[in-house]
Enzyme design. Structure first.
Site, PDB file in Angstrom:
ATOM      1  N   CYS A  60      42.657  40.649  49.122  1.00 43.16           N
ATOM      2  CA  CYS A  60      41.962  39.372  49.001  1.00 43.16           C
ATOM      3  C   CYS A  60      42.008  38.531  50.271  1.00 43.16           C
ATOM      4  O   CYS A  60      41.042  37.849  50.607  1.00 43.16           O
ATOM      5  CB  CYS A  60      42.487  38.592  47.800  1.00 43.16           C
ATOM      6  SG  CYS A  60      44.260  38.433  47.770  1.00 43.16           S
TER       7      CYS A  60
ATOM      8  N   HIS B 263      47.002  35.333  45.378  1.00 40.90           N
ATOM      9  CA  HIS B 263      45.569  35.498  45.634  1.00 40.90           C
ATOM     10  C   HIS B 263      45.145  34.499  46.696  1.00 40.90           C
ATOM     11  O   HIS B 263      45.796  33.486  46.918  1.00 40.90           O
ATOM     12  CB  HIS B 263      44.808  35.244  44.320  1.00 40.90           C
ATOM     13  CG  HIS B 263      43.357  35.586  44.404  1.00 40.90           C
ATOM     14  ND1 HIS B 263      42.912  36.801  44.882  1.00 40.90           N
ATOM     15  CD2 HIS B 263      42.247  34.881  44.055  1.00 40.90           C
ATOM     16  CE1 HIS B 263      41.596  36.825  44.838  1.00 40.90           C
ATOM     17  NE2 HIS B 263      41.167  35.665  44.336  1.00 40.90           N
TER      18      HIS B 263
ATOM     19  N   ASP C 198      34.747  32.852  45.666  1.00 42.87           N
ATOM     20  CA  ASP C 198      35.782  33.898  45.731  1.00 42.87           C
ATOM     21  C   ASP C 198      35.134  35.231  46.069  1.00 42.87           C
ATOM     22  O   ASP C 198      34.564  35.879  45.200  1.00 42.87           O
ATOM     23  CB  ASP C 198      36.515  33.978  44.392  1.00 42.87           C
ATOM     24  CG  ASP C 198      37.740  34.882  44.505  1.00 42.87           C
ATOM     25  OD1 ASP C 198      37.904  35.540  45.554  1.00 42.87           O
ATOM     26  OD2 ASP C 198      38.523  34.903  43.535  1.00 42.87           O
TER      27      ASP C 198
END
Lengths: 303, 651
Positions: free
Chosen positions: B409, B453, B469
């Site tokens: 991520c 994250h 995202d």
């Protein structure tokens, strides 16, 4: 009950006149005999062990034999021996000194273990076996053994298992000062013994033993006896715990003491009175040096 | 053992040393190595001396060793105060005490220090495992203490353990009373270990490629959350941590707040209320559901980046209640300085990314279309979401976007923010956690480091900061099903055991959480509300102390009643009960109770000490003997009469 008490008082008075100032020890010895137990008198020579045993035998009207244990004593010297008789051409058993109602085994720890065990087996079985023949020993049958303290030279200490066969071990101890004065002033005790007459006979003694059996024991008292025994079996502290035989013996001795006290039911006090004589030679001194029985008296609560 | 042998022998010393070892175990990590070895050496030497029956080292030697050790300790800590120095001093004293242990008293002192050492472990640790461990140590130590007695025979180990357990159980009500009513303080009484001494864990205030993927391997719990009511859907469960705005071409860094007091955003969706139990991570920020609106952590404030921050690091487990909205309308304006900061890119770095951004920007109209186009790019191109991305050098975004195309991520967030900034759209990286595991046995969520994250926020005119995202574009299952979905793909270790293991893990975790919620969270406020629920008006510390005294008094009464009834229950025979009463009465007259005394002996003693009572007591003792030891068939009325006689007896 009254007849019992009269007879007992007679015995105590008569023996007490021979062995002066040892009333408590005499009572213990008598309770031991009334409880059908064998007696071990332990003390240094010359404090009156033999005299006490002799006086008891005479007063109770028992046949008496004395065996002096020495380092060369053989079992046959105690039990007897089969002798070949030329006239009849047969072996005949010559009875040894053990065939008496009261046997005084003097200085038992001076004899080697072989001779000791001959006596001790007779004590347990109340019979002896020689050449496949069994001979009954007389009834009542008592052994009063005397021994010198263990640390004296030339002794064979009795093993624990054989000590256990003596119901009581009693110490006489030195006489008190005024008693000793009386001993020094008075007649020789051995001469007095000669003049002693029985104050009862063997059948009367058996009757007293029966009276001991009828002394009442309450559950509360059994609790106390069990508490005492259990305490000795706790780990640590005691060399070994009391055996069931010892527990039974303790109760029997306490009953006899109760009879001597003139009561009909055992009190904890009676157990405590005989405790030292009954248990000390079985449990021995404690690891911390305290007398085992003293510790028991002080530590075990009366239930 | 014979009477001449010393009381302090090898066996007793070994038991005591064992207790000390158990009490030291929780401190092993914090104690300096030289102190541990000194203790081990001193104890070992003493045991060896006892083994060989040798005498203790001479006094001057012992004094020299102690003085040196204590001087060294002072040099190391510069103080004897504080948890670390105090614990070290206690441990050292216990160890050195062995060198001069020759009597019962010395051993008892060591045992006493062992109790204290056990307590000090609770000053730093709060886990319930530790408490149970220390209770065990306490149990064992008490049992050993019971065996350290001059009166013989010493009780066996089994008896001691049983009795020690009984003592601990009897102490339980006392402990409960103290726990409930001992006045608590709102702040800690002592300085807690500072952040620099503890390793920081979890998210940092800096993010380089590879940081989060490394973190994601850790199973450690970051925090636990219990929602008041329904939990938000997975795609909304973003836990906001530090916001990173400074980019150097490779790493993102947290920057100082530019702006004070952002206007409150308009909540759009429902409000979620929850209690968050944060594990200490030694950073100053708190985690909260995106976006936090209210919170009751006393020292926390909301930065303009909407991160909850407090002045000092979170070094202690922290519990707070908060309210968050997963959807907001942010109508704040971005001032020029902040716009400059959030569109800044390092010079001459990542040239290919810049070119790509300009191309995309030219193709799309507004900012929103541009942002959308970039996300589409991620979705269209063959990017792989992986836990083990290749290492990247200085121009990390270029390398990632055009060469390796494999990332976690943080790679996506970094690349996306860089793209946005290159296209002139203010963008930043938000780090935190996403998702969480639901503990179905206790109804709360566990968020682990593996849920760490990173995502982006871009600033759109009239919409404010909007979450974007890129990870959701590439690996939507990461967002929808949580990080576990990844491990399912990555590892084939999901055997037949895993459901059981998982259940066991969840149950253990539930127990820990229960411990935290029911025991650790009990503070001054909880005490006051307890008082209020007991209908005590205006609760304060003084009333608390009164209540504590009352509770302790009640507990003592209960304890003595317990002991009393324990004594009474020994007798079932009414005669014995009456006689015990007689003994008690005599005790008040100075004739002490002796359990091993017979009735006749008691009577004799009374005769000596109180001749005036002798006759009556003697008669009562005689009657008692008759009732208790006499021939059976004693009439009930005789016993009743006896009990009456004892009751009437006035010493």
């Amino acid at each position: 009950m009254n007849a019992d008490q009269r007879d007992i008082r007679g015995v105590l008075e008569q023996v007490g006149a021979i062995v002066l100032g040892k009333e408590r020890q005499i009572r213990l010895c008598l309770s031991c005999l009334l409880a059908r137990g064998h007696l071990l008198l332990e003390d240094i020579p010359g404090v009156g062990k033999t005299t006490l045993a002799h006086a008891l035998a005479k007063t109770l009207g028992l046949s008496f034999q004395r065996i002096q244990f020495t380092s060369d004593l053989l079992p046959a010297d105690v039990l007897g021996v089969s002798i070949f008789e030329r006239e009849s051409g047969q072996f005949r058993f010559q009875r040894g000194p053990i065939f008496a109602q009261l046997v005084l085994a003097d200085e038992i720890n001076r004899a080697p273990p072989k001779a000791q065990s001959a006596l001790l087996e007779a004590m347990e079985e109340q019979q002896i076996t020689i050449d496949a023949n069994t001979y009954e020993l007389p009834d009542p049958f008592f052994v009063v053994a005397t021994q010198n303290p263990q640390d004296q030279a030339g002794t064979f200490p009795l093993p624990d298992s054989q000590l256990d066969r003596f119901l009581m071990r009693v110490h006489l101890g030195f006489p008190a000062q005024e008693v000793e004065r009386e001993l020094l002033n008075g007649v020789d005790r051995r001469d007095l013994l000669q003049t002693l007459l029985p104050s009862m006979d063997a059948s009367r003694l058996v009757g007293l033993q029966r009276s001991v059996q009828s002394i009442h024991v309450s559950p509360a008292l059994l609790d106390y006896v069990q508490a005492l025994v259990a305490y000795t079996r706790r780990p640590g502290g005691f060399k070994q715990g009391l055996s069931p035989r010892a527990a039974i013996g303790l109760l029997r001795a306490a009953r006899a003491w109760t009879l001597l006290e003139g009561r009909d039911a055992v009190l904890p006090d009676d157990v405590r009175a005989v405790l030292d004589a009954v248990v000390e030679h079985r449990i021995g001194p404690r690891e911390d040096g305290v007398r085992g029985s003293a510790r028991l008296l002080e530590a075990v609560a009366i239930p | 053992m014979n009477p001449r042998q010393p009381f302090v022998n090898l066996e007793r010393l070994s038991w005591t040393a064992g207790c000390l070892l158990l009490a030291l175990l929780p401190h092993l990590k914090s104690l300096p190595a030289w102190i541990i070895s000194t203790i081990a050496l001193a104890t070992g030497i003493r045991l060896a001396l006892a083994w060989h029956g040798r005498s203790l080292p001479p006094a001057y030697l012992r004094l020299a060793v102690s003085a040196t050790a204590i001087a060294l300790l002072f040099i190391q800590f510069r103080t004897f105060n504080g948890i670390d120095a105090g614990t070290a001093l206690l441990s050292l004293m216990a160890g050195l005490k062995f060198l001069e242990a020759r009597s019962l008293r010395d051993i008892r002192i060591i045992i006493l220090i062992v109790y204290f050492l056990s307590l000090t472990a609770l000053l730093v640790g709060t886990s319930f495992g530790l408490l149970f461990y220390l209770l065990g140590v306490c149990w064992l130590t008490t049992a050993i203490l019971l065996r350290l007695t001059l009166s013989q025979p010493a009780p066996g180990l089994r008896d001691s353990l049983l009795f020690s357990a009984r003592l601990l159980l009897l102490a339980l009500p006392l402990a409960a009373a103290l726990w409930l009513f001992f006045p608590r303080f709102s702040g800690p009484l002592w300085r807690l270990p500072s952040a620099d001494s503890a390793a920081q864990s979890g998210l940092g205030d800096r993010m380089s490629p590879g940081d989060l993927s490394e973190l994601s391997l850790s199973d450690e719990v970051a925090f636990r959350v219990r929602f008041d009511g329904a939990a938000p859907p997975p795609s909304q469960r973003y836990w906001r941590g530090p916001v990173l705005e400074d980019f150097d071409g490779r790493s993102w860094k947290r920057s100082e707040s530019a702006q004070i007091g952002a206007p409150a955003p308009q909540p759009l969706g429902p409000a979620y209320r929850y209690t968050l139990s944060l594990e200490p991570h030694h950073h100053p920020w708190l985690l909260a559901l995106d976006w936090p609106a209210q919170w009751d952590a006393p020292r926390a404030y909301l930065t303009p980046e909407r991160t909850l921050l407090q002045s000092e690091p979170v070094n202690q487990p922290l519990d707070f209640n908060a309210v968050s909205h997963t959807q907001i309308q942010d109508e704040s304006e971005l001032d020029a300085r902040q716009r400059r900061r959030d569109t800044r890119l390092p010079q001459q770095r990542n040239p290919r990314t810049l070119a790509l951004a300009q191309r995309l920007r030219a193709q799309s109209g507004g900012d929103a279309e541009f942002a959308q186009a970039a996300l589409e790019l991620f979705r269209r191109e063959t990017f792989f979401y992986t836990l083990t991305p290749p290492r990247l050098a200085l121009d990390s975004v270029d390398e990632f976007l055009f060469d390796t195309k494999r990332g976690f991520c943080e790679h996506y967030a970094s690349a996306y923010a860089a793209l946005m900034r290159a296209g002139g759209v203010p963008a930043r990286v938000v780090t935190g956690y996403q998702g969480g595991t639901y503990n179905r046995f206790a109804g709360y969520w566990i968020v682990r480091q593996s849920d760490a994250h990173a995502w982006n926020e871009i600033w759109l005119q009239s919409r404010g900061w909007v979450r974007a995202d890129p990870t959701a574009a590439i690996a939507p299952e990461r967002i929808e099903r949580g990080s576990e979905a990844l491990y399912g793909m990555d590892s084939a270790a999901a055997g037949t055991w895993s459901p059981l293991l998982e259940e066991f893990g969840l149950r253990m975790d539930a127990m820990r959480q229960l411990w935290r919620e029911a025991i650790l969270r009990f503070d001054q406020g909880s005490q006051m509300s307890l008082l209020r629920s007991l209908h005590i008006p205006e609760p304060d510390a003084q009333k608390l102390a009164l209540l504590l005294a009352a509770a302790l008094a009640c507990t003592s009464v209960w304890l003595s009643w317990q002991l009393q009834s324990g004594l009474r229950s020994r007798h079932t025979d009414p005669a014995a009960i009456a006689f015990a009463r007689l003994r008690k009465k005599l005790q008040t007259k100075g004739i002490a109770e002796r359990p091993s005394e017979t009735a006749l002996e008691l009577a004799a003693r009374v005769r000596l000490q109180r001749p005036d009572l002798a006759e009556r007591v003697g008669e009562l003792c005689r009657q008692y003997n008759e009732l208790r030891y006499g021939r059976s068939g004693v009439a009930a009325h005789a016993i009743r009469q006896y009990a009456d006689a004892v009751r009437r007896f006035k010493a």
